[in-house]
Structure formats: structure tokens, C-alpha cells
Design an enzyme around this catalytic site. Structure first.
Site, PDB file in Angstrom:
ATOM      1  N   ARG A 115      -7.051   8.136  34.264  1.00 17.51           N
ATOM      2  CA  ARG A 115      -6.194   8.819  33.287  1.00 17.51           C
ATOM      3  C   ARG A 115      -4.742   8.392  33.433  1.00 17.51           C
ATOM      4  O   ARG A 115      -4.012   8.249  32.437  1.00 17.51           O
ATOM      5  CB  ARG A 115      -6.326  10.343  33.478  1.00 17.51           C
ATOM      6  N   HIS A 145      -2.504   7.024  30.389  1.00 13.32           N
ATOM      7  CA  HIS A 145      -1.261   7.678  29.991  1.00 13.32           C
ATOM      8  C   HIS A 145      -0.053   6.766  30.195  1.00 13.32           C
ATOM      9  O   HIS A 145       0.997   7.003  29.588  1.00 13.32           O
ATOM     10  CB  HIS A 145      -1.084   8.990  30.756  1.00 13.32           C
ATOM     11  N   ASN A 200       1.403  15.606  30.063  1.00 16.23           N
ATOM     12  CA  ASN A 200       1.431  15.176  31.459  1.00 16.23           C
ATOM     13  C   ASN A 200       1.812  16.259  32.454  1.00 16.23           C
ATOM     14  O   ASN A 200       1.359  16.248  33.598  1.00 16.23           O
ATOM     15  CB  ASN A 200       2.423  14.014  31.624  1.00 16.23           C
ATOM     16  N   HIS A 251     -14.213  10.560  29.657  1.00 19.38           N
ATOM     17  CA  HIS A 251     -14.400  11.984  29.942  1.00 19.38           C
ATOM     18  C   HIS A 251     -15.746  12.292  30.581  1.00 19.38           C
ATOM     19  O   HIS A 251     -16.076  13.459  30.789  1.00 19.38           O
ATOM     20  CB  HIS A 251     -14.220  12.801  28.667  1.00 19.38           C
TER      21      HIS A 251
END
Length: 336
Positions: A80, A84, A112, A211
Site C-alpha cells: 500500500r 500511495h 494516509n 485487497h
């Protein structure tokens, strides 16, 4: 006839996956010679560290694997972190920069704050590589390789990576707030968010399979389990036990209720059963072409891993800094 056709598909998938794994192993056990040119446009090179820091990739893999073995959730956190990072300014390690008195970074952005994890793992890797090869390995490359190695550590396949990214001296709080897809998005919103980064709908569905590992906070799925109609009722009741209507915002639930620490295709099977944790997850089963892809991945997990790997190669190439752009940070959380 149908049986032989299906067999050919399976053989093709296996051969494709072998190719990905082999290429990934090649880039993991090798590194690269730096080109002598000062141009900022030269291509990333899987051999970038071979002469300057020959143990770089082995070191990253070892430390990532150890971190994931100690805490499996860390694999999802590192993946992740890479996502990001790349979705804002490109894969430049801007997400790692902490706020200062004169600088506002991306860690305080809504997607975040109190959410991103794994910074200490990246800093530990950076510190070890600084001992081996001072000023050589960028934080951006560490993030990129760590994401792949995390997936492999949890049962996924690897993918080939070009190396030679450099680190930004800037960050974009506004970009993090606007460009990172929200778990509350509808299908059209998801498509738009990924198209902004030039990903197709098929690539979006494949990347959403990230996910299949990790956990999420109650705050991000509370409205779904209490208000949505496209959710399995027994699944919603199970989630409510750990996510009350009020309070418990930081209580965690696995995004993939079947196998939260294994990188497999059960995430897609869950969507078919209306057991997507996020509203945005379940939305993948609302688009006609996306729903067909969800069903395909559920039935052919190797195809999912193959498509995910290909999409991650594309992800890793989002606007990297190269040549004389940016810098090689000495510490990942601050500019030199």
C-alpha cells in the site's frame, strides 16, 4: 474438445507465470551498472545496482521477508505504501517525507493519516544499504522492490523491475487528497481515478486484488455494513461485532475475510458472495465487464496473479525521477 482447450489455457497461464517469476528472480539477484550519461530520460534498468551495490536486492528481499514473517500484515502495508507513493507524484518516495516547520508532506492527507504503515521497515532497509553502499540506493527503488517482495512473501508471484529511480525533494498534500482512490467511490469514480493514471478498467480490477491481503479500520467500512443493501447479511453482522455504530473507529477487520495473509484470488470470490469490505470493492461486481473479470479471477487464480504482476510493472513506471532529477536521500523521511 472443451477439455483440451481448457488444458491449453492452463498450460499458457503456467508458462506466462514462469516467465514473470524468472524475470523477477533475474532482477532480484542482479543489479545495475549506472549509465554515465547525465540525461534524466534514460530508461530504468534491472541491472542498475550490479556494480555499485551488488547485494542491494538481496538485502531488501531478506529484510522484507523477515518483516512479513514477523507480522504478515506488514506485507499489505508495504504494498500500500508503494501504491500511495506512485499514485501522487509518481514513484519518487515523496510519501516517505515527514512534515517539518517549513514543509508539509503527504502523510497527513486524508487517505494516509493514521493509516499508512511500514515506514520503519523502509528506514531499516535504507540504513543497512547506506552501510553497504552510501548514497547509492534510492528510497524510491527500495519502496518499489519492497512491494514486490512483500507480495512474493505472502504467496504471490514476482515481476521484473527496472531500477534507477531517484528521490523527490517535494511532496504533494493536495495530490494525495485528490488522486488516491477512496474506499467510498462508486464504479464510475473508480474508473475515473485509475484512468487519470492511465490504467484501464481491466488493470484497475487486477490492482484492486491487492485487497486480498491486509486489514482496514472500522471508520472506512462502517457506513457499508449498517446501510448498504449489496452486502451479505451474515457477513455484515459479523463485522458489526467489531465495528459498532459509534466508537471503535480504529478497530481492524480483514479486507479478505477468507485468507487475509495469503496473496490469492479469494478476494474476488468474496465479491461474488457480496462480502466485499469496502463499498469500492463491491462496486467492481456492479460493472458488467468488471463483474465478468471478477468471476474469471475467482475461477483462475493464476490468471489474477499474472495480470496483477503486469499491472504492478506499469505502476512502478509511473513518472519516476531519473538521471540528475531529485536526489538519493540519506534518510528516507527527509531531504538531504
Amino acid at each position: 474438445m472443451a477439455g483440451s482447450s481448457q488444458q491449453r489455457v492452463k498450460i499458457c497461464l503456467v508458462l506466462c507465470l514462469v516467465g514473470i517469476v524468472s524475470a523477477a528472480e533475474y532482477s532480484t539477484s542482479s543489479s545495475s551498472t549506472t549509465s554515465s550519461g547525465s540525461s534524466s530520460n534514460y530508461l530504468l534498468n534491472p541491472l542498475f545496482y550490479v556494480s555499485k551495490c551488488p547485494r542491494a536486492l538481496d538485502t531488501i528481499k531478506k529484510l522484507v521477508t523477515n518483516a512479513v514473517l514477523y507480522e504478515p500484515r506488514m506485507g499489505a502495508s508495504l504494498l500500500r505504501l508503494h501504491f500511495h507513493d506512485c499514485f501522487v507524484q509518481g514513484c519518487d518516495a515523496s510519501v516517505l517525507l515527514k512534515d517539518t516547520a517549513t514543509f508539509k508532506g503527504e502523510q497527513g492527507a486524508l487517505p494516509n493519516v493514521n493509516s499508512l504503515r511500514g515506514f520503519e521497515v523502509i528506514e531499516n532497509i535504507k540504513a543497512e544499504l547506506e552501510r553497504q553502499c552510501p548514497g547509492v540506493v534510492s528510497c524510491a527503488d527500495i519502496l518499489t522492490v519492497a512491494a514486490r517482495d512483500s507480495v512474493v512473501a505472502l504467496g504471490g508471484v514476482g515481476w521484473p523491475l527496472g531500477l534507477g529511480r531517484r528521490d523527490s525533494t517535494t511532496a504533494s498534500l493536495s495530490g494525495a487528497n485528490s488522486d488516491l482512490p477512496s474506499p467510498f467511490l462508486n464504479f464510475d469514480g473508480l474508473v475515473a481515478a485509475f484512468q487519470k493514471k492511465r490504467f484501464t478498467v481491466n488493470e484497475m480490477v487486477a490492482l484492486s486484488g491487492a485487497h486480498t491481503i491486509g486489514s482496514a479500520r472500522c471508520l472506512l467500512f462502517r457506513s457499508r455494513i449498517y446501510n448498504a443493501t449489496d452486502i451479505d447479511s451474515s457477513y455484515a453482522e459479523e463485522l458489526k461485532a467489531n465495528c459498532p455504530k459509534q466508537g471503535g473507529d480504529s478497530n481492524l477487520s480483514p479486507i479478505d475475510t477468507t485468507s487475509k495473509n495469503v496473496f490469492d484470488s479469494s478476494y474476488y470470490t468474496n465479491l461474488i458472495s457480496k462480502k466485499g469490505l469496502f463499498h469500492s470493492d463491491q462496486q467492481l461486481f456492479s460493472g458488467v465487464s468488471a463483474a465478468l473479470q471478477v468471476k474469471t479471477y475467482s475461477s483462475f487464480p493464476l490468471l489474477f496473479k499474472f495480470d496483477f504482476a503486469n499491472a504492478m510493472v506499469k505502476m512502478s513506471n509511473l513518472s519516476p525521477l531519473t538521471g540528475n532529477q531529485g536526489q538519493i536521500r540519506n534518510v528516507c523521511s527527509r531531504v538531504n
